[in-house]
Design a protein around this motif. Structure first.
Motif, PDB file in Angstrom:
ATOM      1  N   TYR A   1      -2.413  -2.364  -5.450  1.00 45.85           N
ATOM      2  CA  TYR A   1      -2.995  -1.773  -3.950  1.00 45.85           C
ATOM      3  C   TYR A   1      -3.221  -0.207  -4.240  1.00 45.85           C
ATOM      4  O   TYR A   1      -2.436   0.602  -4.807  1.00 45.85           O
ATOM      5  N   PHE A   2      -3.960   0.456  -3.436  1.00 48.52           N
ATOM      6  CA  PHE A   2      -4.360   1.689  -3.318  1.00 48.52           C
ATOM      7  C   PHE A   2      -3.595   2.260  -2.138  1.00 48.52           C
ATOM      8  O   PHE A   2      -3.103   1.537  -1.052  1.00 48.52           O
ATOM      9  N   GLY A   3      -3.354   3.551  -2.242  1.00 46.33           N
ATOM     10  CA  GLY A   3      -2.653   4.441  -1.436  1.00 46.33           C
ATOM     11  C   GLY A   3      -3.665   4.808  -0.221  1.00 46.33           C
ATOM     12  O   GLY A   3      -4.902   4.498  -0.459  1.00 46.33           O
ATOM     13  N   THR A   4      -3.363   5.481   0.670  1.00 46.79           N
ATOM     14  CA  THR A   4      -4.083   6.045   1.697  1.00 46.79           C
ATOM     15  C   THR A   4      -5.068   6.925   1.335  1.00 46.79           C
ATOM     16  O   THR A   4      -5.910   7.491   2.058  1.00 46.79           O
ATOM     17  N   GLY A   5      -4.891   7.909   0.281  1.00 44.75           N
ATOM     18  CA  GLY A   5      -5.635   8.848  -0.184  1.00 44.75           C
ATOM     19  C   GLY A   5      -5.460  10.101   0.448  1.00 44.75           C
ATOM     20  O   GLY A   5      -5.138  10.446   1.699  1.00 44.75           O
TER      21      GLY A   5
ATOM     22  N   GLY B   1     -19.828   0.344  -6.557  1.00 43.85           N
ATOM     23  CA  GLY B   1     -19.733  -0.136  -5.153  1.00 43.85           C
ATOM     24  C   GLY B   1     -21.230  -0.583  -4.461  1.00 43.85           C
ATOM     25  O   GLY B   1     -22.223  -0.102  -4.917  1.00 43.85           O
TER      26      GLY B   1
ATOM     27  N   PHE C   1      -6.946   8.908  -4.674  1.00 43.06           N
ATOM     28  CA  PHE C   1      -6.127   7.749  -4.476  1.00 43.06           C
ATOM     29  C   PHE C   1      -5.062   7.412  -5.610  1.00 43.06           C
ATOM     30  O   PHE C   1      -5.518   7.570  -6.768  1.00 43.06           O
TER      31      PHE C   1
ATOM     32  N   GLN D   1     -11.387   6.004   4.950  1.00 43.16           N
ATOM     33  CA  GLN D   1      -9.968   4.932   4.597  1.00 43.16           C
ATOM     34  C   GLN D   1      -9.909   4.596   3.386  1.00 43.16           C
ATOM     35  O   GLN D   1     -10.879   4.951   2.418  1.00 43.16           O
ATOM     36  N   SER D   2      -8.647   4.055   3.004  1.00 42.35           N
ATOM     37  CA  SER D   2      -8.505   3.654   1.622  1.00 42.35           C
ATOM     38  C   SER D   2      -9.382   2.212   1.273  1.00 42.35           C
ATOM     39  O   SER D   2      -9.715   1.768   2.079  1.00 42.35           O
ATOM     40  N   LEU D   3      -9.203   1.957  -0.029  1.00 42.30           N
ATOM     41  CA  LEU D   3      -9.656   0.643  -0.261  1.00 42.30           C
ATOM     42  C   LEU D   3      -8.638  -0.508  -0.005  1.00 42.30           C
ATOM     43  O   LEU D   3      -7.427  -0.380  -0.208  1.00 42.30           O
ATOM     44  N   MET D   4      -8.955  -1.623   0.739  1.00 40.68           N
ATOM     45  CA  MET D   4      -7.987  -2.438   0.906  1.00 40.68           C
ATOM     46  C   MET D   4      -8.980  -3.943   0.195  1.00 40.68           C
ATOM     47  O   MET D   4      -9.921  -4.291   0.228  1.00 40.68           O
ATOM     48  N   LEU D   5      -7.777  -4.471  -0.522  1.00 41.34           N
ATOM     49  CA  LEU D   5      -8.166  -5.550  -1.162  1.00 41.34           C
ATOM     50  C   LEU D   5      -8.475  -6.807  -0.213  1.00 41.34           C
ATOM     51  O   LEU D   5      -7.743  -7.231   0.427  1.00 41.34           O
TER      52      LEU D   5
ATOM     53  N   ILE E   1     -16.254  -2.956  -2.897  1.00 42.66           N
ATOM     54  CA  ILE E   1     -16.287  -2.439  -4.556  1.00 42.66           C
ATOM     55  C   ILE E   1     -15.569  -3.626  -5.313  1.00 42.66           C
ATOM     56  O   ILE E   1     -14.507  -4.154  -4.635  1.00 42.66           O
TER      57      ILE E   1
ATOM     58  N   PHE F   1     -13.907  -0.222 -12.333  1.00 46.54           N
ATOM     59  CA  PHE F   1     -14.410  -0.556 -11.045  1.00 46.54           C
ATOM     60  C   PHE F   1     -15.994  -0.469 -11.102  1.00 46.54           C
ATOM     61  O   PHE F   1     -16.380   0.358 -11.862  1.00 46.54           O
TER      62      PHE F   1
ATOM     63  N   PHE G   1     -18.354  -0.327   2.642  1.00 42.54           N
ATOM     64  CA  PHE G   1     -18.387   0.025   1.198  1.00 42.54           C
ATOM     65  C   PHE G   1     -17.514  -1.307   0.461  1.00 42.54           C
ATOM     66  O   PHE G   1     -16.455  -1.128   0.587  1.00 42.54           O
TER      67      PHE G   1
ATOM     68  N   GLN H   1     -13.987  -0.924   1.847  1.00 42.17           N
ATOM     69  CA  GLN H   1     -13.432   0.549   2.323  1.00 42.17           C
ATOM     70  C   GLN H   1     -14.254   1.093   3.393  1.00 42.17           C
ATOM     71  O   GLN H   1     -15.568   1.146   3.128  1.00 42.17           O
TER      72      GLN H   1
ATOM     73  N   GLY I   1     -18.482   5.387  -6.220  1.00 40.44           N
ATOM     74  CA  GLY I   1     -17.388   4.522  -6.557  1.00 40.44           C
ATOM     75  C   GLY I   1     -16.128   5.427  -7.068  1.00 40.44           C
ATOM     76  O   GLY I   1     -16.073   6.620  -6.940  1.00 40.44           O
ATOM     77  N   LEU I   2     -15.126   4.575  -7.687  1.00 33.96           N
ATOM     78  CA  LEU I   2     -14.110   5.389  -8.071  1.00 33.96           C
ATOM     79  C   LEU I   2     -14.238   5.544  -9.456  1.00 33.96           C
ATOM     80  O   LEU I   2     -14.763   5.087 -10.708  1.00 33.96           O
TER      81      LEU I   2
ATOM     82  N   GLN J   1       0.760  -1.068  -0.061  1.00 34.84           N
ATOM     83  CA  GLN J   1      -0.124  -0.127   0.004  1.00 34.84           C
ATOM     84  C   GLN J   1       0.823   1.092   0.063  1.00 34.84           C
ATOM     85  O   GLN J   1       1.521   1.236   0.798  1.00 34.84           O
TER      86      GLN J   1
ATOM     87  N   TYR K   1     -12.883  -5.328  -3.007  1.00 30.77           N
ATOM     88  CA  TYR K   1     -12.011  -4.245  -2.081  1.00 30.77           C
ATOM     89  C   TYR K   1     -13.527  -4.129  -0.902  1.00 30.77           C
ATOM     90  O   TYR K   1     -14.533  -4.077  -1.356  1.00 30.77           O
TER      91      TYR K   1
END
Lengths: 109, 115
Positions: free
Chosen positions: A98-102, B109, A88, B42-46, B93, B106, B91, B38, A42-43, A3, B36
């Protein structure tokens, strides 16, 4: 984990100013991507920069990538209130994504 | 138009209920899909990688018996949160992998709220 870390965590600027966000990561990557997320949504994919690229532009967005420092930056020029969102970075190693913390960006009208 | 369709977009249910979330790849066949999670701010976690025709691969710390993943076709992966509890509210996704030159796509969500 892979991450990425983003800096700053939160950024508040006036409309018309530029916003810069930074992303650092840990291992070699195929590409790095920046995404935007409005609250509870969503993203939205903004831009992809490949590992052999150093800079890329898309409209008011400018992304740089320094693989030697394992870092990237996203610059939004002439910001607008509608740019308010979380941003992100995401790293694609080929096997993992992997995503960053944003960074939470607030643009004040 | 949307490349990945995720359904439902919002679910509110009682504790103990099992909830199924669908992720459909609309434009192309996907042998792999990602899930993922979220939490707020916070960030998205796989959570896991869904593999068509075989078992999903779960990330460390994700309970495979609680988060059941099924990837029965090349266009559909489902995530079932079994016996959901308030701490599972989050959330969720899904995404379809990209290539070295193309980004992941993506879904929009699913907001899961467990009362």
């Amino acid at each position: 984990s892979q991450q990425g870390e983003e800096d700053p965590q939160a950024l508040s600027i006036q409309e018309g100013e530029n916003a810069t966000m930074n992303c650092s990561y840990k291992t070699s990557i195929n590409n790095l991507q920046w995404y935007r997320q409005n609250s509870g949504r969503g993203l939205v994919h903004l831009i992809l920069i490949r590992s052999n690229e150093r800079e890329k532009h898309s409209g008011r967005l400018r992304v740089t990538l320094d693989t030697s420092k394992k870092s990237s930056s996203l610059l939004i020029t002439a910001s607008r209130a509608a740019d308010t969102a979380s941003y992100f970075c995401a790293t694609d190693t080929g096997n993992q994504f992997y995503f960053g913390t944003g960074t939470s960006l607030t643009v004040i009208p | 138009g949307a490349v990945v369709s995720q359904h439902p977009s919002w679910v509110i249910c009682k504790s103990g209920t099992s909830v199924k979330i669908e992720c459909r790849s609309l434009d192309f066949q996907a042998t792999t899909m990602f899930w993922y999670r979220q939490f707020p701010k916070q960030s998205l976690m796989l959570m896991a990688t869904s593999n068509e025709g075989s078992k999903a691969t779960y990330e460390q710390g994700v309970e495979k018996d609680k988060f059941l993943i099924n990837h029965a076709s090349l266009t559909l992966s489902t995530l079932t949160v079994t016996s959901a509890h308030p701490e599972d509210s989050s959330f969720y996704i899904c995404s379809v992998p990209g290539t070295p030159r193309e980004p992941q796509h993506f879904g929009d969500g699913t907001r899961l709220s467990i009362l």
